[in-house]
Design an enzyme around this catalytic site. Structure first.
Site, PDB file in Angstrom:
ATOM      1  N   LYS A 232       0.817  -1.435  -0.091  1.00 51.00           N
ATOM      2  CA  LYS A 232       0.010   0.027  -0.034  1.00 51.00           C
ATOM      3  C   LYS A 232       0.951   1.178  -0.073  1.00 51.00           C
ATOM      4  O   LYS A 232       0.589   2.147  -0.897  1.00 51.00           O
ATOM      5  CB  LYS A 232      -0.982  -0.125   1.240  1.00 51.00           C
ATOM      6  CG  LYS A 232      -1.811   1.029   1.304  1.00 51.00           C
ATOM      7  CD  LYS A 232      -3.201   0.822   2.121  1.00 51.00           C
ATOM      8  CE  LYS A 232      -2.796   0.657   3.612  1.00 51.00           C
ATOM      9  NZ  LYS A 232      -2.661   2.118   4.214  1.00 51.00           N
ATOM     10  N   SER A 233       1.937   1.370   0.747  1.00 57.60           N
ATOM     11  CA  SER A 233       2.775   2.564   0.972  1.00 57.60           C
ATOM     12  C   SER A 233       3.392   2.682  -0.413  1.00 57.60           C
ATOM     13  O   SER A 233       3.606   3.861  -0.940  1.00 57.60           O
ATOM     14  CB  SER A 233       3.735   2.223   1.899  1.00 57.60           C
ATOM     15  OG  SER A 233       3.342   2.357   3.298  1.00 57.60           O
TER      16      SER A 233
ATOM     17  N   ARG B 236       2.988   5.764  -3.329  1.00 57.39           N
ATOM     18  CA  ARG B 236       4.016   6.708  -3.623  1.00 57.39           C
ATOM     19  C   ARG B 236       4.390   6.820  -5.163  1.00 57.39           C
ATOM     20  O   ARG B 236       4.947   7.614  -5.702  1.00 57.39           O
ATOM     21  CB  ARG B 236       5.266   6.453  -2.895  1.00 57.39           C
ATOM     22  CG  ARG B 236       5.186   6.810  -1.335  1.00 57.39           C
ATOM     23  CD  ARG B 236       6.093   5.982  -0.390  1.00 57.39           C
ATOM     24  NE  ARG B 236       6.071   6.511   0.978  1.00 57.39           N
ATOM     25  CZ  ARG B 236       5.174   6.384   1.939  1.00 57.39           C
ATOM     26  NH1 ARG B 236       4.288   5.666   1.522  1.00 57.39           N
ATOM     27  NH2 ARG B 236       5.358   6.831   3.261  1.00 57.39           N
TER      28      ARG B 236
ATOM     29  N   ARG C   1      -8.458  12.288  12.475  1.00 57.77           N
ATOM     30  CA  ARG C   1      -7.047  11.930  12.761  1.00 57.77           C
ATOM     31  C   ARG C   1      -6.142  13.224  12.747  1.00 57.77           C
ATOM     32  O   ARG C   1      -6.295  14.254  12.185  1.00 57.77           O
ATOM     33  CB  ARG C   1      -6.749  10.682  11.852  1.00 57.77           C
ATOM     34  CG  ARG C   1      -7.361   9.743  11.714  1.00 57.77           C
ATOM     35  CD  ARG C   1      -7.032   8.470  10.929  1.00 57.77           C
ATOM     36  NE  ARG C   1      -5.400   8.174  11.114  1.00 57.77           N
ATOM     37  CZ  ARG C   1      -4.855   7.338  10.255  1.00 57.77           C
ATOM     38  NH1 ARG C   1      -5.542   6.897   9.069  1.00 57.77           N
ATOM     39  NH2 ARG C   1      -3.577   6.922  10.543  1.00 57.77           N
TER      40      ARG C   1
ATOM     41  N   SER D 216       7.110   8.800  12.252  1.00 58.56           N
ATOM     42  CA  SER D 216       5.997   8.674  11.232  1.00 58.56           C
ATOM     43  C   SER D 216       6.679   8.968   9.791  1.00 58.56           C
ATOM     44  O   SER D 216       7.033  10.092   9.724  1.00 58.56           O
ATOM     45  CB  SER D 216       4.781   9.686  11.485  1.00 58.56           C
ATOM     46  OG  SER D 216       4.211   9.921  10.432  1.00 58.56           O
TER      47      SER D 216
ATOM     48  N   GLN E 122       4.561   9.147   7.528  1.00 62.99           N
ATOM     49  CA  GLN E 122       3.857  10.020   6.886  1.00 62.99           C
ATOM     50  C   GLN E 122       4.108  11.509   7.142  1.00 62.99           C
ATOM     51  O   GLN E 122       4.198  12.411   6.350  1.00 62.99           O
ATOM     52  CB  GLN E 122       2.295   9.841   7.251  1.00 62.99           C
ATOM     53  CG  GLN E 122       1.693   8.605   6.735  1.00 62.99           C
ATOM     54  CD  GLN E 122       0.519   8.337   7.253  1.00 62.99           C
ATOM     55  OE1 GLN E 122      -0.258   9.081   7.925  1.00 62.99           O
ATOM     56  NE2 GLN E 122      -0.037   7.187   7.017  1.00 62.99           N
TER      57      GLN E 122
ATOM     58  N   ASP F  14       1.792  -1.422  12.000  1.00 63.23           N
ATOM     59  CA  ASP F  14       0.477  -1.828  11.252  1.00 63.23           C
ATOM     60  C   ASP F  14       0.120  -3.005  11.532  1.00 63.23           C
ATOM     61  O   ASP F  14      -1.045  -3.608  11.318  1.00 63.23           O
ATOM     62  CB  ASP F  14       0.542  -1.543   9.823  1.00 63.23           C
ATOM     63  CG  ASP F  14       0.455  -0.010   9.558  1.00 63.23           C
ATOM     64  OD1 ASP F  14       0.167   0.576  10.330  1.00 63.23           O
ATOM     65  OD2 ASP F  14       0.851   0.426   8.440  1.00 63.23           O
TER      66      ASP F  14
ATOM     67  N   ARG G  29      -6.560   1.359  17.859  1.00 69.34           N
ATOM     68  CA  ARG G  29      -6.328  -0.086  17.867  1.00 69.34           C
ATOM     69  C   ARG G  29      -5.924  -0.811  19.132  1.00 69.34           C
ATOM     70  O   ARG G  29      -6.406  -2.005  19.109  1.00 69.34           O
ATOM     71  CB  ARG G  29      -5.386  -0.166  16.784  1.00 69.34           C
ATOM     72  CG  ARG G  29      -5.663   0.128  15.301  1.00 69.34           C
ATOM     73  CD  ARG G  29      -4.653  -0.331  14.142  1.00 69.34           C
ATOM     74  NE  ARG G  29      -5.256  -0.239  12.994  1.00 69.34           N
ATOM     75  CZ  ARG G  29      -4.629  -0.116  11.730  1.00 69.34           C
ATOM     76  NH1 ARG G  29      -3.173   0.064  11.960  1.00 69.34           N
ATOM     77  NH2 ARG G  29      -5.162   0.073  10.581  1.00 69.34           N
TER      78      ARG G  29
ATOM     79  N   ARG H  59      -7.438  -3.330   8.978  1.00 67.85           N
ATOM     80  CA  ARG H  59      -6.524  -4.267   9.640  1.00 67.85           C
ATOM     81  C   ARG H  59      -7.075  -5.013  11.176  1.00 67.85           C
ATOM     82  O   ARG H  59      -6.807  -6.332  11.017  1.00 67.85           O
ATOM     83  CB  ARG H  59      -5.110  -3.763  10.207  1.00 67.85           C
ATOM     84  CG  ARG H  59      -4.531  -3.020   9.010  1.00 67.85           C
ATOM     85  CD  ARG H  59      -3.067  -2.956   9.194  1.00 67.85           C
ATOM     86  NE  ARG H  59      -2.610  -1.820   8.047  1.00 67.85           N
ATOM     87  CZ  ARG H  59      -2.369  -2.327   6.995  1.00 67.85           C
ATOM     88  NH1 ARG H  59      -2.513  -3.351   6.336  1.00 67.85           N
ATOM     89  NH2 ARG H  59      -1.866  -1.287   5.924  1.00 67.85           N
TER      90      ARG H  59
HETATM   91  C1  S3P Z   1       2.413   4.694   6.225  1.00 64.11           C
HETATM   92  C2  S3P Z   1       2.742   5.128   7.213  1.00 64.11           C
HETATM   93  C3  S3P Z   1       2.355   4.841   8.664  1.00 64.11           C
HETATM   94  C4  S3P Z   1       1.577   3.365   8.481  1.00 64.11           C
HETATM   95  C5  S3P Z   1       0.391   3.576   7.563  1.00 64.11           C
HETATM   96  C6  S3P Z   1       1.205   3.903   6.018  1.00 64.11           C
HETATM   97  C7  S3P Z   1       3.109   5.322   5.026  1.00 64.11           C
HETATM   98  O1  S3P Z   1       1.900   5.640   9.214  1.00 64.11           O
HETATM   99  O2  S3P Z   1       1.016   3.261   9.698  1.00 64.11           O
HETATM  100  O3  S3P Z   1      -0.395   2.297   7.382  1.00 64.11           O
HETATM  101  O4  S3P Z   1       2.563   4.843   3.985  1.00 64.11           O
HETATM  102  O5  S3P Z   1       3.720   6.380   5.172  1.00 64.11           O
HETATM  103  P1  S3P Z   1       2.497   6.944  10.318  1.00 64.11           P
HETATM  104  O6  S3P Z   1       3.387   7.746   9.329  1.00 64.11           O
HETATM  105  O7  S3P Z   1       1.550   7.558  10.743  1.00 64.11           O
HETATM  106  O8  S3P Z   1       3.031   6.084  11.341  1.00 64.11           O
END
Ligand code: S3P
Length: 432
Positions: A21-22, A26, A122, A167, A169, A315, A346, A388
């Site tokens: 997914k990540s 990107r 969030r 993080s 993100q 995750d 969670r 999840r």
């Molecule tokens: C992700 C970063 C993580 C992860 C999320 C996907 C990403 O979150 O939990 O499912 O793709 O960069 P955080 O950056 O909030 O830790």
């Protein structure tokens, strides 16, 4: 949708799980701002990544599905995005929301981002604050900290940011904004989070320097469209690693899984718990390490999980909690307060659901204590719309006695559209 889960003796066979997914998110984002065409194979056609696709289509990017799980993106260069005519909807996807805030901060137009009920709760200050330090103009609810959020593109300046959270993100939002700043932008993390952005930015031609927890990017690079092969998502593979370990009659090969060291904590932890997991055919594809994972039934034991390892398995904690519920002895998970601000809280949601299944669980401010037992019982449980959680409860249900009913199970499509079909295909009938 209510999904019924009937216990099984095991999961057996070979499975290819959907794309990471990540990395899928990107690939769209960098493909859009690179020059020339980016071809992606193994793209995750789950709801979250499709939200990213539709947001970039609204920004004027031509994205075409060319084959099963394959896309082409016609990149328009760093300044080639155009002002969207309507609000951009990220659905349930935190990655889309936070990374796009970074990317949109340096444009020359206005855009508004919103999403579903979960995403609108969030925390966004963790990105809007450092982006504001770079000169971004972001407005939204609660003083610009909750979505919907509007971005008025600005000329950005580079910063050095000490992030209070590990993080990816946050780190990625700043690095993407850094592409638009004149000079070097630096992020320093408290522990290393997933590094897919750094890897893919380098692969597309950006100048990225890395030294432990410090990463810097040189602004205004020339990014060039590339071919990307997305590996299978280790977060999705984790459900099968745990099922293959805890169900009595299991032997699985999970093919083509990304084993990036910033993501592979689940393998280390399960092995430490006694799981028979081995890696085969290790290789590298488009800058990411990949392997086939072999797993077979084993007796797990409880362990302590915490510290800098947490970001590498954040995750996977819901499914690790299921492994712990079936393990011998006590498992303690700490330093994971970030779990409270995921798609759901969670910690609370797993404690509630596992308790319904007869597991003794203690909720901690930053984790869980789980007392393992060979017997857990089927129950009516609820994912609360968290993909999840839905999939973790399904695996728990396979190992329980009696049937399990999972409310709001359809959310599995966010990261794994055919999850319940795949479970059925691999099932060895005749559970408890
Ligand atoms: C992700 C970063 C993580 C992860 C999320 C996907 C990403 O979150 O939990 O499912 O793709 O960069 P955080 O950056 O909030 O830790």
């Amino acid at each position: 949708m209510i999904q019924k889960i009937i216990p099984v003796k095991g999961l057996s066979g070979t499975i290819k799980i959907p794309g990471d997914k990540s990395i899928s998110h990107r690939s769209i984002m960098l493909g859009a701002i690179a020059e020339g065409v980016t071809e992606v194979e193994g793209f995750l056609m789950g709801a979250d990544c499709l939200s990213t696709v539709s947001c970039f289509q609204q920004l004027g990017i031509n994205i075409q599905e060319t084959a099963n799980q394959s896309l082409t993106i016609e990149g328009r260069g760093l300044m080639g995005l155009s002002e969207p005519k309507d609000v951009l909807n990220v659905g349930n996807s935190g990655t889309t929301m936070r990374l796009m805030l970074g990317l949109l901060s340096g444009q020359s137009f206005y855009a508004t981002l919103t999403g579903d009920e979960s995403i609108r709760q969030r925390p966004m200050k963790r990105v809007t604050q450092p982006l504001s330090n770079m000169g971004a103009k972001i407005f939204g609810r609660k003083s610009g900290t909750l979505a919907p959020l509007s971005v008025v593109g600005q000329t950005l300046k580079p910063i050095t940011y000490h992030s209070p959270v590990a993080s990816a993100q946050v780190k990625s939002a700043i690095l993407l904004a850094g592409l638009y700043a004149n000079g070097e932008t630096t992020v320093i993390e408290p522990a290393l989070s997933r590094d897919h952005s750094e890897r893919m930015l380098s692969y597309f031609g950006a100048r990225v320097k890395r030294d432990g927890l410090i990463v810097s990017i040189q602004g205004q690079p020339h990014l060039v469209g590339k071919k990307i092969s997305v590996p299978g998502d280790i977060s999705s593979a984790a459900f099968f690693m745990v099922a293959g370990s805890i169900l009595p009659d299991s032997e699985l090969v999970i093919e083509n899984v990304g084993i990036n060291p910033t993501r592979n904590g689940v393998i280390t932890v399960l092995q430490e718990m006694g799981a028979k997991i081995s890696l085969q055919n290790e290789r590298e594809e488009t800058g990411e390490p990949v392997a086939d994972i072999h797993v077979k039934t084993s007796q797990l034991k409880g362990i302590k999980i915490g510290g800098d390892m947490i970001p590498t398995l954040i995750d996977e904690i819901p499914i690790i909690a299921v492994a712990a519920a079936l393990a011998e002895g006590k498992t303690e998970i700490r330093d994971a307060a970030e779990l409270k601000v995921k798609e759901t809280n969670r910690i609370e949601v797993m404690a509630k659901n596992l308790t319904r299944m007869g597991v003794r669980v203690e909720e901690l401010p930053d984790g869980l204590i789980i007392y393992g037992s060979p017997r857990i019982k089927g129950a009516e449980v609820n994912s609360f719309g968290d993909h999840r959680i839905a999939m973790s409860l399904a695996i728990a249900g396979l190992a329980a006695s009696g049937e399990t009913l999972i409310n709001e199970a359809e959310c599995a499509t966010i990261s794994y559209p055919r999850f319940f079909e795949d479970i059925k295909k691999l099932s060895v009938q005749g559970g408890k």
